[in-house]
Design a protein around this motif. Structure first.
Motif, mmCIF file in Angstrom:
data_model
loop_
_atom_site.group_PDB
_atom_site.id
_atom_site.type_symbol
_atom_site.label_atom_id
_atom_site.label_comp_id
_atom_site.label_asym_id
_atom_site.label_seq_id
_atom_site.Cartn_x
_atom_site.Cartn_y
_atom_site.Cartn_z
ATOM 1 N N PHE A 65 -61.882 -15.070 36.949
ATOM 2 C CA PHE A 65 -62.199 -16.378 36.381
ATOM 3 C C PHE A 65 -63.674 -16.462 36.004
ATOM 4 O O PHE A 65 -64.036 -17.073 34.994
ATOM 5 N N GLY A 66 -64.532 -15.836 36.825
ATOM 6 C CA GLY A 66 -65.948 -15.785 36.486
ATOM 7 C C GLY A 66 -66.191 -15.058 35.169
ATOM 8 O O GLY A 66 -67.099 -15.417 34.413
ATOM 9 N N PHE A 67 -65.380 -14.038 34.896
ATOM 10 C CA PHE A 67 -65.481 -13.341 33.608
ATOM 11 C C PHE A 67 -65.016 -14.240 32.469
ATOM 12 O O PHE A 67 -65.652 -14.301 31.409
ATOM 13 N N LEU A 68 -63.916 -14.966 32.671
ATOM 14 C CA LEU A 68 -63.385 -15.838 31.627
ATOM 15 C C LEU A 68 -64.298 -17.024 31.343
ATOM 16 O O LEU A 68 -64.241 -17.598 30.246
ATOM 17 N N VAL A 69 -65.137 -17.395 32.309
ATOM 18 C CA VAL A 69 -65.997 -18.556 32.127
ATOM 19 C C VAL A 69 -67.326 -18.193 31.451
ATOM 20 O O VAL A 69 -68.111 -19.087 31.102
ATOM 21 N N GLN A 70 -67.566 -16.907 31.233
ATOM 22 C CA GLN A 70 -68.838 -16.483 30.632
ATOM 23 C C GLN A 70 -69.101 -17.063 29.246
ATOM 24 O O GLN A 70 -70.256 -17.381 28.920
ATOM 25 N N PRO A 71 -68.086 -17.211 28.364
ATOM 26 C CA PRO A 71 -68.382 -17.859 27.074
ATOM 27 C C PRO A 71 -68.970 -19.249 27.227
ATOM 28 O O PRO A 71 -69.853 -19.648 26.458
ATOM 29 N N LEU A 72 -68.497 -19.998 28.228
ATOM 30 C CA LEU A 72 -69.052 -21.325 28.463
ATOM 31 C C LEU A 72 -70.458 -21.235 29.030
ATOM 32 O O LEU A 72 -71.340 -22.026 28.668
ATOM 33 N N VAL A 73 -70.704 -20.250 29.897
ATOM 34 C CA VAL A 73 -72.044 -20.045 30.447
ATOM 35 C C VAL A 73 -73.029 -19.745 29.325
ATOM 36 O O VAL A 73 -74.133 -20.308 29.272
#
Length: 266
Positions: free
Chosen positions: A48-56
């Protein structure tokens, strides 16, 4: 009787045997998915941390974003969905191999040779579409939406983006799957041409409708911003043209093979 016909006859079996084989292969697919799920669930937070990178990246350097969940069980089910999504991707080669092993005995040798490139191209094209969504489209789209935040000094009230975990995951998964599946357009069109359902002439004549269809698909699969829609529609149009060229090349190859097979008989 030709060798290819002999191969088909040798693979014939009663319907019950086919059903038993299908059950066994489906069971192997389920076991493969379950094992992959057990593995991915232990790394669900990192995935999930990988999937949230675009938002980061959309928030920018020095800005710490926030994802909230309004239901006590939402974070848990987010991890379940993340693990299932990752497990399906991880188990796909095994599942595809089992499906191929079930279907292959019913195909002629030339059909196997013709179908195998499509089977190999599918994960490559899907990965290309998913990568386009993850690395380029989502960061730009999220940056656009975050631009509507404002302080109370501007509007008299603070506007702050507080996306929910479940909604964010659904958006990301829809975009990754949407872009990935959309990039399988050449495989679909070439399979339809091989089956005799469409021809290259029909595809050329339907080019204008394909352009409209590409933008319609992009409008459905992407967030309501122009950048995301163009980022999917333009590659779809290019893939449509690549499909026409690929079909032309395969037609020439088939014609050359057919002429070569007739020459000895003459």
């Amino acid at each position: 009787m030709t060798d290819e016909t002999a191969d088909i006859d040798a693979s014939k079996a009663p319907l019950l045997d086919h059903l038993i084989e299908l059950r066994g292969r489906l069971l192997k697919c389920v076991i493969a998915f379950a094992l992959c799920f057990a593995l991915t669930f232990s790394f669900a937070s990192r995935i999930f941390g990988f999937l949230v990178q675009p938002l980061v990246h959309a928030y920018g350097d020095g800005v710490v974003g926030k994802l909230i969940y309004t239901k006590l069980y939402e974070a848990f089910f987010v991890e379940i969905k993340v693990a299932a999504f990752a497990a399906l991707c991880l188990a796909f080669p095994i599942i595809a191999n089992q499906l191929w092993a079930f279907v292959a005995p019913g195909l002629y040798k030339r059909e196997k040779r013709a179908f195998l490139p499509f089977l190999l191209a599918t994960p490559i094209l899907f990965t290309m579409g998913a990568s386009l969504a993850y690395f380029f489209v989502m960061p730009a789209a999220f940056r656009f939406f975050l631009g509507f935040q404002s302080s109370s000094e501007v509007t008299g009230i603070t506007q702050e983006a507080l996306p929910a975990m479940g909604e964010y995951l659904s958006l990301v998964m829809n975009m990754i799957l949407g872009f990935g599946v959309a990039f399988l357009l050449p495989v679909l069109l070439m399979l339809l041409e091989r089956a005799g359902i469409v021809t290259r002439t029909q595809l050329k004549a339907g080019r204008r409708y394909a352009i409209v269809g590409a933008f319609a698909i992009a409008a459905v699969l992407t967030p309501p911003d122009i950048w995301s829609q163009f980022a999917l529609a333009i590659p779809l149009i290019l893939l449509y043209e690549i499909s026409i060229i690929s079909i032309w090349l395969t037609e020439r190859r088939r014609a050359a093979a057919s002429n070569g097979a007739r020459q000895p008989a003459e």
